[in-house]
Write a protein that holds these residues in place. Sequence first.
Motif, PDB file in Angstrom:
ATOM      1  N   UNK A  82       0.806  -1.170   0.015  1.00  0.00           N
ATOM      2  CA  UNK A  82      -0.043  -0.085   0.119  1.00  0.00           C
ATOM      3  C   UNK A  82       0.768   1.309  -0.038  1.00  0.00           C
ATOM      4  N   UNK A  83       0.537   2.048  -1.195  1.00  0.00           N
ATOM      5  CA  UNK A  83       1.575   3.206  -1.112  1.00  0.00           C
ATOM      6  C   UNK A  83       0.701   4.670  -1.060  1.00  0.00           C
ATOM      7  N   UNK A  84       1.400   5.663  -0.701  1.00  0.00           N
ATOM      8  CA  UNK A  84       0.864   7.008  -0.723  1.00  0.00           C
ATOM      9  C   UNK A  84      -0.148   6.943  -1.937  1.00  0.00           C
ATOM     10  N   UNK A  85      -1.307   7.953  -2.033  1.00  0.00           N
ATOM     11  CA  UNK A  85      -1.806   8.161  -3.278  1.00  0.00           C
ATOM     12  C   UNK A  85      -1.405   9.078  -4.024  1.00  0.00           C
ATOM     13  N   UNK A  86      -1.202   8.785  -5.271  1.00  0.00           N
ATOM     14  CA  UNK A  86      -0.454   9.557  -6.275  1.00  0.00           C
ATOM     15  C   UNK A  86      -1.377   9.804  -7.468  1.00  0.00           C
ATOM     16  N   UNK A  87      -1.993  10.829  -7.372  1.00  0.00           N
ATOM     17  CA  UNK A  87      -3.067  11.211  -8.023  1.00  0.00           C
ATOM     18  C   UNK A  87      -3.061  11.136  -9.561  1.00  0.00           C
ATOM     19  N   UNK A  88      -2.052  11.352 -10.177  1.00  0.00           N
ATOM     20  CA  UNK A  88      -1.874  11.160 -11.717  1.00  0.00           C
ATOM     21  C   UNK A  88      -1.238   9.945 -12.194  1.00  0.00           C
ATOM     22  N   UNK A  89      -1.197   8.912 -11.303  1.00  0.00           N
ATOM     23  CA  UNK A  89      -0.825   7.760 -11.801  1.00  0.00           C
ATOM     24  C   UNK A  89       0.592   7.494 -12.144  1.00  0.00           C
ATOM     25  N   UNK A  90       1.062   6.723 -13.207  1.00  0.00           N
ATOM     26  CA  UNK A  90       2.327   6.619 -13.689  1.00  0.00           C
ATOM     27  C   UNK A  90       2.632   7.668 -14.682  1.00  0.00           C
ATOM     28  N   UNK A  91       3.942   7.619 -15.051  1.00  0.00           N
ATOM     29  CA  UNK A  91       4.585   8.524 -15.843  1.00  0.00           C
ATOM     30  C   UNK A  91       4.361   7.676 -17.659  1.00  0.00           C
ATOM     31  N   UNK A  92       4.004   6.529 -17.278  1.00  0.00           N
ATOM     32  CA  UNK A  92       3.800   5.838 -18.662  1.00  0.00           C
ATOM     33  C   UNK A  92       2.335   6.102 -18.877  1.00  0.00           C
ATOM     34  N   UNK A  93       1.337   6.285 -17.842  1.00  0.00           N
ATOM     35  CA  UNK A  93      -0.074   6.816 -18.416  1.00  0.00           C
ATOM     36  C   UNK A  93       0.232   8.279 -19.019  1.00  0.00           C
ATOM     37  N   UNK A  94       0.844   9.308 -18.296  1.00  0.00           N
ATOM     38  CA  UNK A  94       1.022  10.477 -18.559  1.00  0.00           C
ATOM     39  C   UNK A  94       1.324  10.725 -20.039  1.00  0.00           C
ATOM     40  N   UNK A  95       2.747   9.975 -20.381  1.00  0.00           N
ATOM     41  CA  UNK A  95       3.362  10.098 -21.700  1.00  0.00           C
ATOM     42  C   UNK A  95       2.358   9.597 -22.742  1.00  0.00           C
ATOM     43  N   UNK A  96       1.680   8.452 -22.637  1.00  0.00           N
ATOM     44  CA  UNK A  96       0.869   7.914 -23.467  1.00  0.00           C
ATOM     45  C   UNK A  96      -0.495   8.413 -23.133  1.00  0.00           C
ATOM     46  N   UNK A  97      -0.886   9.142 -22.560  1.00  0.00           N
ATOM     47  CA  UNK A  97      -2.163   9.943 -22.557  1.00  0.00           C
ATOM     48  C   UNK A  97      -3.315   8.851 -22.372  1.00  0.00           C
ATOM     49  N   UNK A  98      -3.017   7.877 -21.258  1.00  0.00           N
ATOM     50  CA  UNK A  98      -3.958   6.895 -21.068  1.00  0.00           C
ATOM     51  C   UNK A  98      -4.899   7.377 -20.101  1.00  0.00           C
ATOM     52  N   UNK A  99      -6.311   7.230 -20.223  1.00  0.00           N
ATOM     53  CA  UNK A  99      -7.305   7.928 -19.406  1.00  0.00           C
ATOM     54  C   UNK A  99      -8.023   8.990 -20.169  1.00  0.00           C
ATOM     55  N   UNK A 100      -9.118   9.388 -19.392  1.00  0.00           N
ATOM     56  CA  UNK A 100      -9.797  10.453 -20.335  1.00  0.00           C
ATOM     57  C   UNK A 100      -9.374  11.756 -19.953  1.00  0.00           C
ATOM     58  N   UNK A 101      -9.393  12.523 -21.202  1.00  0.00           N
ATOM     59  CA  UNK A 101      -9.116  13.921 -21.364  1.00  0.00           C
ATOM     60  C   UNK A 101      -7.632  14.376 -20.730  1.00  0.00           C
ATOM     61  N   UNK A 102      -6.694  13.392 -20.765  1.00  0.00           N
ATOM     62  CA  UNK A 102      -5.050  13.635 -20.452  1.00  0.00           C
ATOM     63  C   UNK A 102      -4.492  14.638 -21.352  1.00  0.00           C
ATOM     64  N   UNK A 103      -4.111  15.779 -20.801  1.00  0.00           N
ATOM     65  CA  UNK A 103      -3.223  16.742 -21.902  1.00  0.00           C
ATOM     66  C   UNK A 103      -2.193  16.190 -21.827  1.00  0.00           C
ATOM     67  N   UNK A 104      -1.175  16.633 -22.882  1.00  0.00           N
ATOM     68  CA  UNK A 104       0.159  16.144 -22.831  1.00  0.00           C
ATOM     69  C   UNK A 104       1.096  16.929 -21.829  1.00  0.00           C
ATOM     70  N   UNK A 105       2.180  16.353 -21.380  1.00  0.00           N
ATOM     71  CA  UNK A 105       3.036  16.717 -20.412  1.00  0.00           C
ATOM     72  C   UNK A 105       3.766  17.788 -21.213  1.00  0.00           C
ATOM     73  N   UNK A 106       3.810  19.297 -20.652  1.00  0.00           N
ATOM     74  CA  UNK A 106       4.566  20.238 -21.331  1.00  0.00           C
ATOM     75  C   UNK A 106       6.068  19.787 -21.208  1.00  0.00           C
ATOM     76  N   UNK A 107       6.860  20.314 -22.015  1.00  0.00           N
ATOM     77  CA  UNK A 107       8.498  19.945 -22.127  1.00  0.00           C
ATOM     78  C   UNK A 107       9.034  20.395 -20.771  1.00  0.00           C
TER      79      UNK A 107
END
Length: 277
Positions: free
Chosen positions: A15-40
């Motif tokens: 059990x880990x602390x809650x990390x609201x934005x999931x994994x870097x993999x999720x963010x880079x490949x924009x998995x999930x609804x309405x995920x904006x791209x990560x700014x450089x």
Amino acid sequence: MVLLLGACPEYGCLVYEYMANGSLDDCLFRRGSSRPPLPWQLRFQIAAEIATGLLFLHQTKPEPLVHRDLKPGNILLDRNYVSKISDVGLARLVPPSVADSVTQYRMTSTAGTFCYIDPEYQQTGMLGIKSDIYSLGIMLLQLVTARPPMGLTHHVSRSIEKGTFPEMLDPAVEDWPVEHAMHFAKLSLGCAEMRRKDRPDLGKVVLPELNKLRAFAEESMSPMMMFGLRTGGNGGGGGGYIPRNSNPSSSTHSDTSDLSGFSGYESRSSSSSQGRL
């Protein structure tokens, strides 16, 4: 490092602390609804944070700790997109009897995720802190390209040679500082060299260079990014980002816009082989 809150040995559950934005993999490949791209700017900041966490593991005393499974899926992001390394279930302490520069430990079988495993470790079973540097290099290349890891070092190095590197950058981001992104990519290619001895030192070379790029990113944040944008703290559905406070232990905020002395690393490999604490 992500905070471990508890464990259930009967079911092999952590059990880990809650990390609201999931994994870097999720963010880079924009998995999930309405995920904006990560700014450089965020990508450069995240890269420096990952390297800082990895150096912490490698400097544990009396024995260095090698993660062995660094990949975007094992980097977790909180509500403000601050990154933390997770999943050290495959980590190993290596004996302190050998000098840091050649620390290695023979394993009977390799472990990790295909495409991120150090080729020398894969072939010989010899584990060292620079085994993680290879994985870091692949992951850093993914940060700027948002591409799968298979063959990524080859494609990026070829694009640099042919002068087509801008085509490798994640097209979801429209304002890449191409010169700085290329320095970032060359450093990443150096980390992902096939031979362990050719990879740069994390504390002396890689982290200082990434901290320069982080400082440049923080100085380059636009007023719109600095004020008024919503954080994606609802797990990826937010409309924008807010900047994080600068890490006081990171590099100084001197002028880093002139990186003429920052040559990066040219890959010497003609081909490539190919997150929760």
